[in-house]
Motif scaffolding. Sequence first.
Motif, short mmCIF file in Angstrom:
data_model
loop_
_atom_site.label_atom_id
_atom_site.label_comp_id
_atom_site.label_asym_id
_atom_site.label_seq_id
_atom_site.Cartn_x
_atom_site.Cartn_y
_atom_site.Cartn_z
N THR A 140 85.69 -28.89 23.67
CA THR A 140 84.94 -29.35 22.50
C THR A 140 84.78 -28.19 21.53
OG1 THR A 140 82.95 -30.54 21.78
CG2 THR A 140 82.65 -28.79 23.41
N GLU A 141 84.48 -28.53 20.27
CA GLU A 141 84.29 -27.51 19.24
C GLU A 141 82.86 -27.55 18.74
OE1 GLU A 141 86.47 -25.79 15.20
OE2 GLU A 141 86.73 -27.90 15.77
N ALA A 142 82.23 -26.37 18.65
CA ALA A 142 80.87 -26.25 18.16
C ALA A 142 80.87 -26.16 16.63
CB ALA A 142 80.20 -25.02 18.77
N PRO A 143 79.72 -26.40 15.99
CA PRO A 143 79.67 -26.31 14.52
C PRO A 143 80.08 -24.95 13.97
CG PRO A 143 77.73 -27.44 15.39
CD PRO A 143 78.46 -26.90 16.57
N ASP A 144 79.88 -23.88 14.75
CA ASP A 144 80.26 -22.54 14.25
C ASP A 144 81.73 -22.23 14.47
OD1 ASP A 144 80.36 -22.24 16.97
OD2 ASP A 144 78.94 -20.56 17.07
N GLY A 145 82.51 -23.20 14.96
CA GLY A 145 83.93 -22.99 15.17
C GLY A 145 84.29 -22.51 16.56
N THR A 146 83.32 -22.19 17.38
CA THR A 146 83.60 -21.77 18.75
C THR A 146 84.10 -22.95 19.56
OG1 THR A 146 81.89 -20.07 18.65
CG2 THR A 146 82.64 -20.72 20.83
N LEU A 147 85.15 -22.75 20.33
CA LEU A 147 85.65 -23.76 21.26
C LEU A 147 85.06 -23.49 22.64
CD1 LEU A 147 89.40 -24.00 20.25
CD2 LEU A 147 87.68 -25.77 19.96
N TRP A 148 84.68 -24.57 23.32
CA TRP A 148 84.14 -24.47 24.67
C TRP A 148 85.01 -25.33 25.59
CZ3 TRP A 148 80.20 -21.14 25.76
CH2 TRP A 148 79.44 -20.69 24.68
N ALA A 149 85.39 -24.73 26.70
CA ALA A 149 86.25 -25.43 27.66
C ALA A 149 85.54 -25.49 29.01
CB ALA A 149 87.59 -24.71 27.81
N ALA A 150 85.51 -26.70 29.59
CA ALA A 150 84.95 -26.88 30.92
C ALA A 150 86.03 -26.58 31.95
CB ALA A 150 84.42 -28.29 31.09
N VAL A 151 85.79 -25.58 32.79
CA VAL A 151 86.73 -25.18 33.83
C VAL A 151 86.10 -25.52 35.17
CG1 VAL A 151 88.16 -23.31 34.74
CG2 VAL A 151 87.48 -23.29 32.33
N THR A 152 86.59 -26.57 35.80
CA THR A 152 85.93 -27.06 36.99
C THR A 152 85.94 -26.01 38.10
OG1 THR A 152 85.85 -28.91 38.55
CG2 THR A 152 88.03 -28.12 37.93
N GLY A 153 84.79 -25.88 38.75
CA GLY A 153 84.62 -24.92 39.83
C GLY A 153 84.41 -23.49 39.39
N ARG A 154 84.54 -23.24 38.07
CA ARG A 154 84.39 -21.85 37.59
C ARG A 154 83.27 -21.71 36.56
NH1 ARG A 154 89.01 -17.96 34.72
NH2 ARG A 154 87.64 -16.12 34.52
#
Length: 823
Positions: free
Chosen positions: A383-397
Motif C-alpha cells: 500500500t502507499e501512504a499519503p507521504d509517498g512511502t510504500l509499505w509492504a506486508a512480509v508474512t512472518g517477518r
Amino acid sequence: MHLRQILRYSTLAILLSSTATTASAQYIGTLLHHRQADKLPVRSVHCIYQDREGYMWYGTVDGLCRDDGYEVQVIRNDFSHPRPMQSNLIWSIGEDSVGNILYNTPTGDYRLRRSDCHIEPLPADQHPRHTDAPPTIGGRTWTTRDFPGAYQVLADESGHRLWVTTAEDIAAYDVTPDGQSHRIDLTQHLLGYTPDRKMLSRMTRASDGSIWIAGYDRESLIISFEHNGYTRHDLPAIGQRYDRKTVVMTLARATDSLYWIAQEREGLCLYDERHDRLTSWTDCRSTASARLGVVHELIPSRQPHQIWALTDRPLVYGVAMRDGQMELRHTIQLPRRVVPKTLCEDHTGRLWIGTHQGLYAYDSATDSLWAADAELGHVTSITEAPDGTLWAAVTGRGVAAIREGIVANVLPLAQDLLSIACSSDGTLWVGTGTGQLLRLRQGEWSDCSDLSGMNGDMVEKIVADAYNHLWILTNRRLTEWDPATGTYRVTNADMAGRDLSLSRFMPRAIVRDPAAGDILVGGFGGFLTFVPSLQIEGMARQVTVHLSDIKIQGHSLLFDLSRPLNEALPADARNIEACFSTLDHLHTHIERYAYRLDDGEWTYLPTGKNSVLFESLPAGDHRLRLKATDPNGLWSSSETEIVLTRNPHWWETLWARFMYGALAIITIWLVVRYFMLRTRRQEQALWNDSNELLAMRRYAESEVPSPSDAAYTQLDQLLLDKMRQIIMAHLGEANFGVAVLADEMHMSRSTLVRKIKSISGLAPLQYIRNVKMEAACQMLTNRTASVADVAQKLGYSDRDHFSRLFRECMGQTPSEWQQSHQA
C-alpha cells in the motif's frame, strides 16, 4: 454542534437523499426469500400475521409458528407437547384487543394467551379472520374483482401502488390520481424477481412497510422497500457463455457500466452490464496469445482504461480497453520460478510487484524491471501512504517501508500477515491470517480486532474509503468499520437469501474504484457495489429490545412450560438463557446486542447473537439491561430493563434466615457464656493461687506454727515429703547438699535451714543424712548387696566414712545391721 459534525450530517442527508432518488429510479423494491423457512415444520404456509409487538406468526399445515427474527417456536399438538388442539392445520390468524393470538383450524378456533402462551378454545363470537380493509387509492376502493384471478389485493406505503397475489404469481400496479391502474414490469423494477408460477397465499404488510407473502408450494416471500446499501450485479452473460456458476476472483471498474472481471477457470473478461455482453481475453487478437486464463489480482492503472493483471506464472500484464476490446500493452516477465503475489501502483505510475521471495519494481515508461529487494521475503500486500512511502506486508517477518525505491527498514512483526492498507490520515492497518486487525500509529502497534468486530476469520484484504472507514474482507463477512467512533456494520455472505447475496467472498475480490470511490466486492454469484457514506457516523435510530424467551437447560419456559416470562424462576434453575430481539426481521443478521446485569459492566455480544447464558443466578431480583444497534450499526440510546427473579431454596427463605440468625445468636450466647465461666474459673484459680501464695509466704516466714493450726501441720508434712523426694532423687550424688536442696525447693538457704530445724529439730545436713541412711537400710536388706556397693550408691566414696555415719545414726555398723535383719 461542531462545524465538522454539521458538515458530516449535511453530507449524510445529501447522500441519503440522492441514494433514495437513484434507488427509486432503478427499482421499487427487493424480493427476498424467507430466511427462517428451514426452521418451519413445513414450508407450506397458509397465512402470515404480525402482532402488535412485532412478532411474525405463520399458519402452516403442521402448526402455528412464532418468529422473533432469530428462532421459530412451533406450537402444535404432538406427543412431546400435548395441547388442546384437534388439528395442526392453521387456516387464519388474528389478534384480540389485549394482544392474544386467535387462530382458526378445521376442528375449531383457539386463543393463545399472550402472557403465558397457554391455549384455550375460543368462544364462537371471537372467530379469527383476516379483516384487511380493501385499499383505497386514486379515489376508488380496489378489490379482487378489479383484477382477474386475484386472490388478495394490498397497498404498500407509497400511496400509489397495489400488490396482487394470484394463483400463478404476484403482480404490482401503479395507480394514477384519476384511478387508472398500470401493471409494473417486475422483472425490471423488483430486484430478485423471476417470472415463474408461484402458488401464493395471503399477504400482510409489516410495521416496517415490507410485504410478507405466504408461499404454499415454496418458501414465503418478502418484498422489502428498503435500500440494501449495496447493488447486486449478477453477470448473467458469464453463466450463459461458460455454463457454470459465476465466481468473481478479482475485479475493477473500467467505466460506469463496464467492468474488468477475472472469472474462475476462465480468466480475464470485460463485462458490459448495460448490454449484458461479455468479452473474454480469448476473443481479442491482442490478448489471445497471453496467459490470462488464471488471474489472481487486478488493480486499476493510472493510465486511462488500463489495468494490471497478476497471473499464476512469473508474468504480469498491462491490459487496456479500446472500443470494448482488450489490448495488451505491457508484458512483465519476472525471473524464473518467481511467483507474483500482489500488485501496487504508486503515485508516479511505477508498478510494485510483491512475490513469494521479495519485491520488484517496474517502470512502464522505460519498460524496465529491477529487484528492489529480491530476498525480502514473502510479500503478501503493498500500500502507499499519503507521504509517498510504500509499505509492504512480509508474512512472518514484518512490515517493510520503501522510500525512494529502496527498502529503508523493516518493522518486525512475526505473524502471518495477509493484507495492508493506509488511510488518508497516515494510519497503517494490517490484517493477519489469525483474524487480527493491527494498527501502526506513531511507531506503536495496537490490536483493534475486538473493536472492529473481528471473529477470528482470516483478514483477507483491507480497503480504506474516502471517509477513512475500513472495509475488511474475510471469507464470510465484509465489515465496514469507523475507527474514529468504533462503529461497524457487517455484510454477511448469503445474508439475504440466495437471490440477493453472494454465497462466499473471494480473498482478492475487493477494490476501491479510484474515480467514484465505490467499494466493489466479488465472490460466488457475482459482485456487490457499495457507496461509502457517513451513515455509520450519523445519529442512531431508537431501537427497542424485547425479551422473547427464557430457557432453562435448553427448555423454553414460555412455550414448553406455558408460564409467563415475568414469573419467578424455579429455585433450582441453572443454565438460564435469556433470549431477546428487536423484532426488526430484515436486519437480524447485522444487529448487535449488549447486556448489563445489575451494576456490572456492559458486555457486547458478537453480530447475530441474541441471547445470554447465566450458569446460575442468586436468589432474588436481578436487573438485566439490554440495548442494540440500528441497521447502520449505531448503538441506540434506548435501553430495555428486564427483571429476572429466582425463587429461593428453602435454606434461602426468610424463615431459614431467621433460623440461621437464631442459631447464630444461641451459638454466640453459648460461646460467650463458656468463655465467661472459663474466665471466672481462671480468676477463682488465680485468687486461690494468690491466697495459697500468701499462706505459703506466711508459712515460710513463720518460725513455729500454732499446734492448733491444722493447715500449717499439713504444710509441714508436705514440705518434708517434698524434701524426701528430692533427696531420694539425688542419692548417688556426692555433691548434693543444702544449697542444692534449697534450690530444688525454690527457697533460700536460710529459710530452708530455719524451716527444717523448726519442723524436725534437725539441721538440714542431719536430715539429708538420716534420709540417706534409711535408704541404706532398705538396700542392706538385700543379702547380695555389699556395704561397699551401698556406700557407692549413696554417693560415699569412703566406705569407712559411710560405716561411721551409719553407726552414729542406726547404733550398728552396716554389716551388723545387715546380719540382724536377714531372715
